[in-house]
Design an enzyme around this catalytic site. Sequence first.
Site, PDB file in Angstrom:
ATOM      1  N   LYS A 230      17.315   2.973   0.781  1.00 41.37           N
ATOM      2  CA  LYS A 230      18.247   2.861   1.909  1.00 41.37           C
ATOM      3  C   LYS A 230      19.340   1.886   1.495  1.00 41.37           C
ATOM      4  O   LYS A 230      19.301   0.707   1.828  1.00 41.37           O
ATOM      5  CB  LYS A 230      17.516   2.307   3.145  1.00 41.37           C
TER       6      LYS A 230
ATOM      7  N   ARG B  13       0.808  -1.183   0.000  1.00 40.77           N
ATOM      8  CA  ARG B  13       0.000   0.000   0.000  1.00 40.77           C
ATOM      9  C   ARG B  13       0.861   1.261   0.000  1.00 40.77           C
ATOM     10  O   ARG B  13       0.376   2.343  -0.270  1.00 40.77           O
ATOM     11  CB  ARG B  13      -0.862  -0.007   1.274  1.00 40.77           C
ATOM     12  N   GLY B  14       2.139   1.118   0.303  1.00 39.79           N
ATOM     13  CA  GLY B  14       2.996   2.267   0.573  1.00 39.79           C
ATOM     14  C   GLY B  14       3.167   3.265  -0.555  1.00 39.79           C
ATOM     15  O   GLY B  14       3.507   4.415  -0.314  1.00 39.79           O
TER      16      GLY B  14
ATOM     17  N   GLU C  86       7.465   2.119  -6.407  1.00 40.32           N
ATOM     18  CA  GLU C  86       7.594   1.597  -5.040  1.00 40.32           C
ATOM     19  C   GLU C  86       7.901   2.743  -4.071  1.00 40.32           C
ATOM     20  O   GLU C  86       8.467   3.766  -4.461  1.00 40.32           O
ATOM     21  CB  GLU C  86       8.704   0.535  -5.033  1.00 40.32           C
ATOM     22  N   ASP C  87       7.539   2.558  -2.833  1.00 46.23           N
ATOM     23  CA  ASP C  87       7.813   3.592  -1.836  1.00 46.23           C
ATOM     24  C   ASP C  87       9.287   3.577  -1.413  1.00 46.23           C
ATOM     25  O   ASP C  87       9.970   4.587  -1.509  1.00 46.23           O
ATOM     26  CB  ASP C  87       6.877   3.485  -0.624  1.00 46.23           C
TER      27      ASP C  87
ATOM     28  N   ARG D 181       0.410   7.078   7.456  1.00 48.78           N
ATOM     29  CA  ARG D 181       0.457   7.131   5.988  1.00 48.78           C
ATOM     30  C   ARG D 181      -0.025   8.489   5.478  1.00 48.78           C
ATOM     31  O   ARG D 181       0.310   8.896   4.374  1.00 48.78           O
ATOM     32  CB  ARG D 181      -0.456   6.053   5.379  1.00 48.78           C
TER      33      ARG D 181
ATOM     34  N   ASP E   3      14.580  -1.229   0.520  1.00 47.23           N
ATOM     35  CA  ASP E   3      15.278  -1.403   1.790  1.00 47.23           C
ATOM     36  C   ASP E   3      16.253  -2.579   1.614  1.00 47.23           C
ATOM     37  O   ASP E   3      17.349  -2.382   1.097  1.00 47.23           O
ATOM     38  CB  ASP E   3      14.207  -1.632   2.866  1.00 47.23           C
TER      39      ASP E   3
ATOM     40  N   ASP F 112       3.907   3.645   6.223  1.00 45.67           N
ATOM     41  CA  ASP F 112       3.342   3.459   7.564  1.00 45.67           C
ATOM     42  C   ASP F 112       4.329   2.878   8.565  1.00 45.67           C
ATOM     43  O   ASP F 112       5.352   2.291   8.211  1.00 45.67           O
ATOM     44  CB  ASP F 112       2.172   2.475   7.492  1.00 45.67           C
TER      45      ASP F 112
ATOM     46  N   PHE G 216      14.017   4.330  10.226  1.00 43.23           N
ATOM     47  CA  PHE G 216      12.666   3.886   9.900  1.00 43.23           C
ATOM     48  C   PHE G 216      11.812   5.112   9.649  1.00 43.23           C
ATOM     49  O   PHE G 216      11.692   5.979  10.511  1.00 43.23           O
ATOM     50  CB  PHE G 216      12.070   3.016  11.014  1.00 43.23           C
ATOM     51  N   VAL G 217      11.234   5.197   8.453  1.00 47.08           N
ATOM     52  CA  VAL G 217      10.503   6.403   8.061  1.00 47.08           C
ATOM     53  C   VAL G 217       9.015   6.135   7.880  1.00 47.08           C
ATOM     54  O   VAL G 217       8.594   4.996   7.641  1.00 47.08           O
ATOM     55  CB  VAL G 217      11.098   7.024   6.773  1.00 47.08           C
TER      56      VAL G 217
HETATM   57  P1  IMP Z   1      12.535  -4.568   1.170  1.00 49.77           P
HETATM   58  O1  IMP Z   1      11.901  -5.805   0.620  1.00 49.77           O
HETATM   59  O2  IMP Z   1      13.326  -4.850   2.417  1.00 49.77           O
HETATM   60  O3  IMP Z   1      13.310  -3.774   0.172  1.00 49.77           O
HETATM   61  O4  IMP Z   1      11.393  -3.700   1.739  1.00 49.77           O
HETATM   62  C1  IMP Z   1      10.630  -2.909   1.011  1.00 49.77           C
HETATM   63  C2  IMP Z   1       9.346  -2.622   1.761  1.00 49.77           C
HETATM   64  O5  IMP Z   1       9.539  -2.576   3.172  1.00 49.77           O
HETATM   65  C3  IMP Z   1       8.860  -1.262   1.372  1.00 49.77           C
HETATM   66  O6  IMP Z   1       7.975  -1.350   0.309  1.00 49.77           O
HETATM   67  C4  IMP Z   1       8.170  -0.803   2.619  1.00 49.77           C
HETATM   68  O7  IMP Z   1       6.813  -1.222   2.564  1.00 49.77           O
HETATM   69  C5  IMP Z   1       8.834  -1.506   3.734  1.00 49.77           C
HETATM   70  N1  IMP Z   1       9.779  -0.613   4.421  1.00 49.77           N
HETATM   71  C6  IMP Z   1      11.112  -0.564   4.277  1.00 49.77           C
HETATM   72  N2  IMP Z   1      11.657   0.406   5.018  1.00 49.77           N
HETATM   73  C7  IMP Z   1      10.621   1.010   5.644  1.00 49.77           C
HETATM   74  C8  IMP Z   1      10.542   2.136   6.538  1.00 49.77           C
HETATM   75  O8  IMP Z   1      11.522   2.789   6.904  1.00 49.77           O
HETATM   76  N3  IMP Z   1       9.284   2.475   6.935  1.00 49.77           N
HETATM   77  C9  IMP Z   1       8.163   1.791   6.542  1.00 49.77           C
HETATM   78  N4  IMP Z   1       8.202   0.761   5.704  1.00 49.77           N
HETATM   79  C10 IMP Z   1       9.415   0.369   5.256  1.00 49.77           C
HETATM   80 MG    MG Z   2       5.943  -1.729   0.554  1.00 50.29          MG
END
Ligand code: IMP
Ligand code: MG
Length: 183
Positions: free
Chosen positions: A133, A45-46, A101-102, A167, A105, A161, A154-155
Amino acid sequence: MGQRPYVIDQMISAKAIAARIEGLAREIEAEFAGTDKLVVVGLLRGSFVFIADLVRELDLPVEVDFLEASSYGDGMESSREVRILKDLRGKIGGRDVLVVEDIVDTGHTLNHVVQLLRAREPRQLETVALLDKPIRREVDFKADWTGFEIPDEFVVGYGIDYAQRNRNLPFIGKVRFTDENQG
Ligand code: IMP
Ligand code: MG
């Protein structure tokens, strides 16, 4: 864990986000110039706020679709196992696709989604993430466009969210817990 008290410190203002999205839109328009109809895929949803602002800035014919992948529960840890909770409504074979994508990470989510969508043989598939990140990366993945690189914080806000809250903040802020001493 969601019960720990915290405050939110602004990291990226709404104005700075808007300015960056204008720049991203110009680059994306150049990349997809002449496309018949770009399929803009938001990861739920981000990305819902980002995709809403981005498509309104894009001077291209667009179609909007959504996909929901799970990687986080209600906390701050990535599960590393990515599942598709909601697939696209439309077909993308032979189409021009932009995945929105938001945050990137660990990289697992977008990496998995891109592999899944490439298997459907779009004509072109590019990715844009509002935030990155890089220090957190666990798989070798880089979005084609990134709004802002941020440190390991963490943002929340602008669609993003913490335990389904915040959000609706118009800016990106970092979560700072107030029940322990932090520099
Ligand atoms: P990844 O699979 O670890 O790259 O994570 C990506 C997803 O984790 C993003 O789409 C976010 O939904 C969530 N995420 C990663 N970092 C944060 C954060 O700092 N705050 C909130 N959601 C996060
Ligand atoms: Mg996400």
